[in-house]
Design a protein around this motif. Sequence first.
Motif, short mmCIF file in Angstrom:
data_model
loop_
_atom_site.label_atom_id
_atom_site.label_comp_id
_atom_site.label_asym_id
_atom_site.label_seq_id
_atom_site.Cartn_x
_atom_site.Cartn_y
_atom_site.Cartn_z
N GLN A 131 -7.29 7.71 -7.41
CA GLN A 131 -7.04 7.44 -8.81
C GLN A 131 -6.18 5.91 -8.95
O GLN A 131 -5.32 5.75 -7.61
CB GLN A 131 -6.15 8.26 -9.58
N PHE A 132 -6.38 5.02 -9.89
CA PHE A 132 -5.75 3.91 -9.88
C PHE A 132 -4.27 3.98 -10.49
O PHE A 132 -3.97 4.82 -11.27
CB PHE A 132 -6.45 2.98 -10.70
N ILE A 133 -3.50 3.12 -10.12
CA ILE A 133 -2.24 2.85 -10.62
C ILE A 133 -2.35 1.80 -11.88
O ILE A 133 -2.76 0.80 -11.63
CB ILE A 133 -1.00 2.56 -9.86
N THR A 134 -1.73 2.11 -13.05
CA THR A 134 -1.87 1.19 -14.11
C THR A 134 -0.80 0.32 -14.00
O THR A 134 0.47 0.53 -13.40
CB THR A 134 -1.92 1.85 -15.66
N ILE A 135 -0.87 -1.00 -14.95
CA ILE A 135 0.24 -1.91 -14.90
C ILE A 135 1.44 -1.30 -15.55
O ILE A 135 2.66 -1.49 -15.05
CB ILE A 135 -0.57 -3.10 -15.89
N ALA A 136 0.99 -0.47 -16.68
CA ALA A 136 2.45 0.07 -17.23
C ALA A 136 3.12 1.17 -16.41
O ALA A 136 4.35 1.07 -16.25
CB ALA A 136 2.01 1.05 -18.47
N GLU A 137 2.27 2.09 -15.57
CA GLU A 137 2.88 2.89 -14.70
C GLU A 137 3.74 1.97 -13.45
O GLU A 137 4.70 2.49 -13.28
CB GLU A 137 1.84 3.81 -14.00
N PHE A 138 3.30 0.96 -13.09
CA PHE A 138 3.94 0.22 -11.99
C PHE A 138 5.07 -0.34 -12.67
O PHE A 138 6.20 -0.39 -11.91
CB PHE A 138 3.00 -0.77 -11.23
N GLN A 163 0.96 -1.19 0.07
CA GLN A 163 0.11 0.00 -0.04
C GLN A 163 0.93 1.09 0.03
O GLN A 163 0.56 2.20 -0.58
CB GLN A 163 -1.04 0.02 1.17
N LYS A 164 1.85 1.17 0.85
CA LYS A 164 2.81 2.48 0.76
C LYS A 164 3.64 2.71 -0.51
O LYS A 164 3.74 3.75 -1.02
CB LYS A 164 3.96 2.12 1.97
N ILE A 165 3.98 1.52 -1.36
CA ILE A 165 4.61 1.77 -2.36
C ILE A 165 3.79 2.42 -3.41
O ILE A 165 3.91 3.10 -4.30
CB ILE A 165 4.75 0.19 -3.14
N LEU A 166 2.15 1.94 -3.50
CA LEU A 166 1.35 2.50 -4.30
C LEU A 166 1.34 3.85 -4.01
O LEU A 166 0.87 4.83 -4.97
CB LEU A 166 -0.02 1.82 -4.48
N GLN A 167 0.97 4.25 -2.63
CA GLN A 167 1.04 5.71 -2.21
C GLN A 167 2.15 6.48 -2.75
O GLN A 167 1.84 7.64 -3.34
CB GLN A 167 0.89 5.41 -0.54
N ASP A 168 3.39 6.02 -2.55
CA ASP A 168 4.30 6.84 -3.14
C ASP A 168 4.48 7.12 -4.56
O ASP A 168 4.76 8.13 -5.01
CB ASP A 168 5.63 6.13 -2.81
N LEU A 169 4.08 6.04 -5.22
CA LEU A 169 3.98 6.09 -6.83
C LEU A 169 2.80 7.27 -7.05
O LEU A 169 2.99 7.86 -8.06
CB LEU A 169 3.63 4.87 -7.19
N ARG A 170 1.67 7.16 -6.46
CA ARG A 170 0.79 8.03 -6.65
C ARG A 170 1.18 9.54 -6.43
O ARG A 170 0.92 10.39 -7.07
CB ARG A 170 -0.38 8.00 -5.75
N TYR A 226 7.69 2.15 -12.96
CA TYR A 226 8.24 2.45 -11.54
C TYR A 226 9.23 1.28 -10.98
O TYR A 226 10.26 1.42 -10.42
CB TYR A 226 7.24 2.72 -10.67
N SER A 227 8.72 0.14 -10.89
CA SER A 227 9.50 -0.87 -10.50
C SER A 227 10.32 -1.50 -11.23
O SER A 227 11.33 -2.16 -10.60
CB SER A 227 8.31 -2.15 -10.14
N GLY A 228 10.41 -1.20 -12.74
CA GLY A 228 11.41 -2.42 -13.25
C GLY A 228 11.07 -3.71 -13.64
O GLY A 228 12.05 -4.43 -14.21
#
Length: 63
Positions: free
Chosen positions: A39-46, A23-30, A49-51
Motif C-alpha cells: 500500500q502507498f503512503i499519501t502526501i497528506a499522511e507523510f 525507505q526505512k522512514i516509509l516502512q515505519d510509517l506504513r 508524520y513528518s511535519g
Amino acid sequence: MKRVCVYPKDVSTLTGKSIRNAQKILQDLRFLLKKEKNQFITIAEFATYSGIEVAIIEKVCER
C-alpha cells in the motif's frame, strides 16, 4: 493530474537522507498506519508524520 503518493526518492530529497533511510522512514510509517507492504503512503499522511507542509511536498513530487 497530480501525484498523490510519496516515493523514497521524494523522501530522500525532502529530508536529505539516503534512499535506504527514506525507505526505512516509509516502512515505519506504513507500520504506524497499519498498512500492508504494497500500500502507498499519501502526501497528506507523510505531511502529518513528518511535519512538512503539504505544499512543499507537492512541489518536490512535481519534479
